[in-house]
Structures are given as structure tokens and as C-alpha cells.
Design a protein around this motif. Sequence first.
Motif, mmCIF file in Angstrom:
data_model
loop_
_atom_site.group_PDB
_atom_site.id
_atom_site.type_symbol
_atom_site.label_atom_id
_atom_site.label_comp_id
_atom_site.label_asym_id
_atom_site.label_seq_id
_atom_site.Cartn_x
_atom_site.Cartn_y
_atom_site.Cartn_z
ATOM 1 N N MET A 1 0.852 -1.173 0.000
ATOM 2 C CA MET A 1 0.000 0.000 0.000
ATOM 3 C C MET A 1 0.894 1.232 0.000
ATOM 4 O O MET A 1 1.883 1.289 0.730
ATOM 5 C CB MET A 1 -0.899 -0.011 1.244
ATOM 6 C CG MET A 1 -1.784 1.209 1.360
ATOM 7 S SD MET A 1 -2.833 1.163 2.839
ATOM 8 C CE MET A 1 -4.045 -0.043 2.356
ATOM 9 N N GLU A 2 0.519 2.202 -0.815
ATOM 10 C CA GLU A 2 1.288 3.441 -0.908
ATOM 11 C C GLU A 2 0.412 4.611 -0.455
ATOM 12 O O GLU A 2 -0.666 4.837 -1.000
ATOM 13 C CB GLU A 2 1.725 3.646 -2.354
ATOM 14 C CG GLU A 2 2.574 4.874 -2.554
ATOM 15 C CD GLU A 2 3.061 4.965 -3.993
ATOM 16 O OE1 GLU A 2 3.956 4.185 -4.349
ATOM 17 O OE2 GLU A 2 2.517 5.796 -4.733
ATOM 18 N N ILE A 3 0.887 5.333 0.553
ATOM 19 C CA ILE A 3 0.190 6.515 1.043
ATOM 20 C C ILE A 3 0.960 7.726 0.547
ATOM 21 O O ILE A 3 2.149 7.862 0.819
ATOM 22 C CB ILE A 3 0.112 6.547 2.579
ATOM 23 C CG1 ILE A 3 -0.611 5.316 3.109
ATOM 24 C CG2 ILE A 3 -0.571 7.825 3.047
ATOM 25 C CD1 ILE A 3 -0.624 5.212 4.621
ATOM 26 N N VAL A 36 3.338 -0.948 4.014
ATOM 27 C CA VAL A 36 2.908 0.420 3.747
ATOM 28 C C VAL A 36 4.124 1.313 3.495
ATOM 29 O O VAL A 36 5.095 1.271 4.246
ATOM 30 C CB VAL A 36 2.085 0.986 4.926
ATOM 31 C CG1 VAL A 36 1.623 2.400 4.634
ATOM 32 C CG2 VAL A 36 0.902 0.091 5.246
ATOM 33 N N LYS A 54 -3.694 10.507 -0.250
ATOM 34 C CA LYS A 54 -4.404 9.460 -0.981
ATOM 35 C C LYS A 54 -3.696 8.132 -0.795
ATOM 36 O O LYS A 54 -2.510 8.082 -0.479
ATOM 37 C CB LYS A 54 -4.569 9.798 -2.457
ATOM 38 C CG LYS A 54 -3.335 9.726 -3.284
ATOM 39 C CD LYS A 54 -3.685 10.012 -4.739
ATOM 40 C CE LYS A 54 -2.482 9.769 -5.615
ATOM 41 N NZ LYS A 54 -2.824 9.840 -7.027
ATOM 42 N N ILE A 55 -4.454 7.071 -0.978
ATOM 43 C CA ILE A 55 -3.914 5.723 -0.853
ATOM 44 C C ILE A 55 -3.944 5.084 -2.224
ATOM 45 O O ILE A 55 -4.994 5.069 -2.884
ATOM 46 C CB ILE A 55 -4.712 4.901 0.164
ATOM 47 C CG1 ILE A 55 -4.535 5.533 1.548
ATOM 48 C CG2 ILE A 55 -4.261 3.450 0.155
ATOM 49 C CD1 ILE A 55 -5.265 4.837 2.653
ATOM 50 N N ASP A 56 -2.792 4.587 -2.638
ATOM 51 C CA ASP A 56 -2.618 3.993 -3.954
ATOM 52 C C ASP A 56 -3.163 4.957 -5.006
ATOM 53 O O ASP A 56 -2.792 6.109 -5.003
ATOM 54 C CB ASP A 56 -3.256 2.598 -4.009
ATOM 55 C CG ASP A 56 -2.561 1.615 -3.054
ATOM 56 O OD1 ASP A 56 -1.333 1.736 -2.892
ATOM 57 O OD2 ASP A 56 -3.238 0.753 -2.481
ATOM 58 N N GLN A 75 -8.802 3.448 6.657
ATOM 59 C CA GLN A 75 -8.270 3.416 5.297
ATOM 60 C C GLN A 75 -7.033 2.541 5.129
ATOM 61 O O GLN A 75 -6.704 2.154 4.008
ATOM 62 C CB GLN A 75 -7.954 4.841 4.826
ATOM 63 C CG GLN A 75 -9.147 5.749 4.781
ATOM 64 C CD GLN A 75 -10.170 5.304 3.748
ATOM 65 O OE1 GLN A 75 -9.836 4.837 2.671
ATOM 66 N NE2 GLN A 75 -11.438 5.454 4.088
ATOM 67 N N VAL A 76 -6.343 2.256 6.224
ATOM 68 C CA VAL A 76 -5.129 1.448 6.124
ATOM 69 C C VAL A 76 -5.337 0.079 6.776
ATOM 70 O O VAL A 76 -5.341 -0.939 6.111
ATOM 71 C CB VAL A 76 -3.905 2.183 6.728
ATOM 72 C CG1 VAL A 76 -2.665 1.315 6.666
ATOM 73 C CG2 VAL A 76 -3.681 3.510 6.009
ATOM 74 N N LYS A 79 -8.415 -1.934 5.456
ATOM 75 C CA LYS A 79 -8.222 -2.389 4.070
ATOM 76 C C LYS A 79 -7.164 -3.479 3.968
ATOM 77 O O LYS A 79 -7.290 -4.383 3.157
ATOM 78 C CB LYS A 79 -7.871 -1.211 3.165
ATOM 79 C CG LYS A 79 -9.076 -0.313 2.918
ATOM 80 C CD LYS A 79 -8.766 0.791 1.959
ATOM 81 C CE LYS A 79 -10.018 1.626 1.741
ATOM 82 N NZ LYS A 79 -9.806 2.690 0.786
#
Length: 82
Positions: A1-3, A36, A54-56, A75-76, A79
Motif C-alpha cells: 500500500m502506498e500513502i 505500507v 491518498k492511498i494507492d 483506510q489502512v 483495508k
Amino acid sequence: MEITVCVGSTCYLKGSYNIINRLTELIKENNLEDKVVIKGACCLGNCCRPVSIKIDDGPVLSVDESSLEKFFKEQVIDKLNK
């Protein structure tokens, strides 16, 4: 996951570096370092709201220090647990 956290002028003034530091702590506290990644962006185009994040490839959301922990859980963590 990329924040991705905006670090442009407006978000910087609204505390984006505090958000990044707290996200880093939350990632470590939850042992998610291998799942992450946090990145910065010059502008996410949501300058009238709190810090843009934003996430991804998801939508641009806004957080401030008071809403960050709820955002992180929903959100993290939630998910990643799906």
C-alpha cells in the motif's frame, strides 16, 4: 500500500510533515513497515481542505491531526485486513 501525502506550500502550512511523522509512527506501532510506504507529492489539487492524502490510486482525501488515527484505522488497517 502506498500513502501519498501532499507536501506543497498549503499542506505544509497545514501540518503535512506532522501528518507524515505520525503516519510513520502508526505504521511502526502496527508492524506494517513491510506493507505500507509513505511518499510525498508537490500538490494533490485539494488546497482548500486540510492536508491532502491518498492511498494507492484512490481519491484524494483530507486529514488533519485530529482525524488521522481514525483515517489510519479505516483506510489502512481495515483495508489491509480484508
